[in-house]
Structures are given as C-alpha cells and as structure tokens.
Design a protein around this motif. Sequence first.
Motif, PDB file in Angstrom:
ATOM      1  N   GLY A  36       0.818  -1.211   0.000  1.00 21.57           N
ATOM      2  CA  GLY A  36       0.000   0.000   0.000  1.00 21.57           C
ATOM      3  C   GLY A  36       0.846   1.252   0.000  1.00 21.57           C
ATOM      4  N   ILE A  37       1.976   1.208  -0.668  1.00 23.44           N
ATOM      5  CA  ILE A  37       2.950   2.301  -0.617  1.00 23.44           C
ATOM      6  C   ILE A  37       2.433   3.586  -1.270  1.00 23.44           C
ATOM      7  N   MET A  38       1.390   3.489  -2.093  1.00 24.84           N
ATOM      8  CA  MET A  38       0.846   4.691  -2.722  1.00 24.84           C
ATOM      9  C   MET A  38      -0.189   5.393  -1.851  1.00 24.84           C
ATOM     10  N   GLY A  39      -0.354   4.935  -0.624  1.00 26.10           N
ATOM     11  CA  GLY A  39      -1.290   5.576   0.290  1.00 26.10           C
ATOM     12  C   GLY A  39      -0.721   6.849   0.891  1.00 26.10           C
ATOM     13  N   ALA A  40      -1.605   7.702   1.401  1.00 25.22           N
ATOM     14  CA  ALA A  40      -1.203   9.010   1.904  1.00 25.22           C
ATOM     15  C   ALA A  40      -0.198   8.914   3.039  1.00 25.22           C
ATOM     16  N   SER A  41      -0.336   7.921   3.901  1.00 22.34           N
ATOM     17  CA  SER A  41       0.565   7.788   5.037  1.00 22.34           C
ATOM     18  C   SER A  41       1.761   6.900   4.735  1.00 22.34           C
ATOM     19  N   GLY A  81      13.639  27.053  13.371  1.00 24.53           N
ATOM     20  CA  GLY A  81      14.941  26.413  13.507  1.00 24.53           C
ATOM     21  C   GLY A  81      14.959  25.141  14.327  1.00 24.53           C
ATOM     22  N   MET A  82      13.810  24.477  14.484  1.00 27.25           N
ATOM     23  CA  MET A  82      13.755  23.302  15.348  1.00 27.25           C
ATOM     24  C   MET A  82      14.044  21.985  14.615  1.00 27.25           C
ATOM     25  N   ASP A  83      14.125  22.016  13.286  1.00 25.89           N
ATOM     26  CA  ASP A  83      14.465  20.844  12.477  1.00 25.89           C
ATOM     27  C   ASP A  83      13.601  19.629  12.833  1.00 25.89           C
ATOM     28  N   PRO A  84      12.266  19.746  12.698  1.00 20.33           N
ATOM     29  CA  PRO A  84      11.366  18.665  13.123  1.00 20.33           C
ATOM     30  C   PRO A  84      11.266  17.538  12.106  1.00 20.33           C
ATOM     31  N   THR A  85      10.831  16.373  12.585  1.00 24.84           N
ATOM     32  CA  THR A  85      10.352  15.305  11.711  1.00 24.84           C
ATOM     33  C   THR A  85       8.857  15.518  11.534  1.00 24.84           C
ATOM     34  N   ILE A  86       8.372  15.385  10.301  1.00 22.16           N
ATOM     35  CA  ILE A  86       6.975  15.707   9.978  1.00 22.16           C
ATOM     36  C   ILE A  86       6.342  14.539   9.234  1.00 22.16           C
ATOM     37  N   HIS A  87       5.124  14.191   9.633  1.00 19.55           N
ATOM     38  CA  HIS A  87       4.380  13.163   8.896  1.00 19.55           C
ATOM     39  C   HIS A  87       2.942  13.638   8.698  1.00 19.55           C
ATOM     40  N   VAL A  88       2.600  13.920   7.440  1.00 22.31           N
ATOM     41  CA  VAL A  88       1.295  14.467   7.083  1.00 22.31           C
ATOM     42  C   VAL A  88       0.645  13.563   6.034  1.00 22.31           C
ATOM     43  N   GLY A  89      -0.659  13.391   6.120  1.00 27.81           N
ATOM     44  CA  GLY A  89      -1.383  12.614   5.116  1.00 27.81           C
ATOM     45  C   GLY A  89      -1.808  13.478   3.949  1.00 27.81           C
ATOM     46  N   GLY A  90      -0.858  14.138   3.326  1.00 25.27           N
ATOM     47  CA  GLY A  90      -1.173  15.004   2.200  1.00 25.27           C
ATOM     48  C   GLY A  90       0.086  15.347   1.430  1.00 25.27           C
TER      49      GLY A  90
END
Length: 467
Positions: free
Chosen positions: A19-24, A139-148
């Motif tokens: 399911g690699i083409m999914g948003a998440s 400047g916090m250099d976050p890791t981000i995970h968004v469904g978009g």
Amino acid sequence: MAKSIDIQDFRGKHVHIIGIMGASLCGLADLLKEQGYQVTGSDMKETIFTPFVQHTGIPYTIGHKAENVQDADLVVYSAAVPSTNVELAYAVEHGIPTMGRAELLGQLMKQHPVAIGVSGCHGKTTITSLIGLMLLKGGMDPTIHVGGVLDYLDAGGTRLGKGDAMVVESCEYRDSFLQFYPTIAIVNNIDDDHPDYFASIDQAAESYAKFVARLPEGGLVFGCADDPRVVALMQSCGHPCISYGLTEQADWTATDITYDEHGFSTFTPVHNGQKLDSIHLGLPGAYNISNALCAMAVATHLGVSMQAVEEACATYHAAERRFEFHGQVDGVNVYHDFAHHPTAVKACMQAAQMIPHRKLWVVFQCNSFSRAHQFFDRFVEAFDPADCTIISQIFPGREKDTGLVNGQQMSDAIRARGKESYYIPTFPEIGAFLRRHWQAGDLVLMVGSGDIDQHVWEVMGEAAPRG
C-alpha cells in the motif's frame, strides 16, 4: 502470545510496504529509507502520491504478487489491506514478521522527546503541516508526517529532521491513533465521521478520550474551544490544557478579521487577552483561522518566535485537495476540496462565499454509501449556499452498493428545498454540462474525498490531467 516487533531491529534490513501509494505509507516508506532501511513497496494502482514515491527512488510494483515479499525481513501494511492479500498472506504463512501502519508510526513517535499528535475529524492535515512549517521556520528541524502533499515537503508529506520534535497527523479511523505515543495531544474537533466504524458520536468521543489518555505525566492538551465535546474532554482529561478558537473565551483567539478577494484572511491573534501583531494567512475561510491559531499556540509553546509564525502563515500553501485552486477556464475559477463530512462541506461553502463570484456551482462526489446514508439530510442542507449543486454517482470506497441510497435521491432532496440541482453520474458528462452553462465570473467548487480530484481536468475540458 506473539513476540512484539521493534522497528529498530530491522534497520539495514529489507522492509516491504504493502500500500505504498497511500497518503501515510508513502511517507513512512521515505522515513524508513532515510534512516537506513532497505525499502520496497507495492500497491494496486498509482495515486496522487506516485510522483512522491518515484522521487524517493524506492523500488515499487503495481499489482500484488507473492514474490514481492519473498526476500523481505519485515512486511508493513495499511488498514485497507485485507488478510487475504496475496503478499500479506504469504508473509504470515512463511513466518515473515508483519506490522500495521499505525503501529509503525507509533514506534517512530516514541523515538522523539516531543511527539505532537494532531487529531480531529477535520483540519488535521492543515494543522499538522502548519505546525511543521512553523517549527522549521523557528529552527527546530522537526520530523513531519502528514497525510497530504505539501510544496514545502518536496511535493510529499514527510520530512526526517534531526531535532527532538515530531509532528504527526493522527487519524481516528479504526482507532489508529490509539497506537500512537504523543507527548502533546491536539483535539481539533470531535464529529460523527466514519459511520462504517463508529456506531455513534459517543463512541467516537470515547476514542478521543483514550487518545488523550495516552499522554504521559506532564503531557499537554491543545483543544478547540469552539467544539463543546472538545471542551468537555479538556475539562475531564486530567492534563494541563490550552484552548484556541474563534470564541472569546479561548486562550488563543482572533479579532480584526478581514478577507481579501481570494478569501484569504488577515487577523490579529489574541493570547490570554493580549493582542499580538497582525497575521496574514494564505488560506480561505474562518475555519483555517482556527487551524492557524492552534498551530501558533503549539509552536510558541515550544519556543518558536512570533516572527517565525508570521512568516510561516504568510508563505504556507494549502496541501493538495484542501481548497486547491486548479485554474481558470472561460473566466471560471475551479477549485477542489477534500471535504467528505457535512461539517467540512459547510465550512467549504462559507469559504467559497467569501470569494467574489457570479454563480457558485458545486460538484459533489460522496465517498461511501454508508456516509451518504448516515448523513443524507445533513449533506442536503450543507449545499444550501450553492447556486447549483451537481451530484455525481457515489464513490464506493471500501463498500458495495446495496441499493439503499444513490446520487439521484440526494439531488432530488436538494431540489425539494427549492435549490437548483442535477444528478449527472460521470465526470465527462458533468464537464460537458458545466461548459455549456457556466459564464465568466462563475466559481466551480468540486467537493469530495473519493477520486473526484482525478477528474478535475475532465470537468475543465483539458486534454490530459494537470501536472
């Protein structure tokens, strides 16, 4: 009892994503690759996330087959993948460890001292990506995970940072977010979405309470003061809470609100009664002001300056499928929005009304028969602001048509309210109808979370899909 799986034990090994083409999962695949995992993937079809997957360089196949997982050390799968899937079934039969998407995401959150879980039936993608951009500007250099899909994330939805913070869009469907580990929990709203899973809004509210209960000692809740159920949750959760919203009682609210010709807002944030510098937000509608207030409340709590917040708001572009402008044809502006619940549809209608137009045409594709049946009357009422509403055939999603509800019935009910409406099943037919009747200065808003976004080009009369 099955042995628990730790994703870190598979670093450097072969992880296959079903399911690699999914948003998440497309984003999780990229995060794993960037952390040194050997990642491959598969899916039934290509999606709007295919360009992102191609950009990552992760090998993938379209179509599922057992040989895709024969050499895998771990198989990760989405909630939409049934146990009968040939790849998942092969992995289970041959003792290859498997892990669900939500469990994987939860384990990645545990690796960060500051884990921000953004929940709510509506607004999650916007808030998550706004917080991510504010933390970046700060400047916090976050890791981000968004469904978009976001421009600032290289047309993807993830970013691997080196800082302490991770911000995650936290979906309530099938209680996925109950496998997450937030240290900061955001509850933007509690609504009765996903009728194929939640039997009632009370059941949904219980799930949100369980999500907040996953906070550690010292965890913090940010909640929208405009939603009575969220207010009740904040009052009973036992954790420190910060509120935001358009009500004057919120810790973070807004005043001096104006809108430009695009429906974009300028407003003055108010924090605990103190006015701050004016903010320009490149997003339409009052609901996005509330979303921005949430993001700035979280970001400033984490030490981001208001200057960085202002810059993020001014430069932010909406994620794909979130009131996205697709272009102009014959002097007609065409937009699409992901809204798939009556509450979200109403918010879209309000945003569209703020954009100058001659006639507002709305094209609606309801996603799933259960949603169409459960929210039938509320959908019908939500389209009252439209000058004309066109209903397409219902997008089945995960369901089968039982004959209980159809698009013609919805169109008939809209007409019974004295509004102009037509049932036109397919998008080529809808496009032909609109191009015969629209005039310069009109606005077309295409609404839905099925595959309606893939048909915008047909409605606009273009020879090929945009992009």
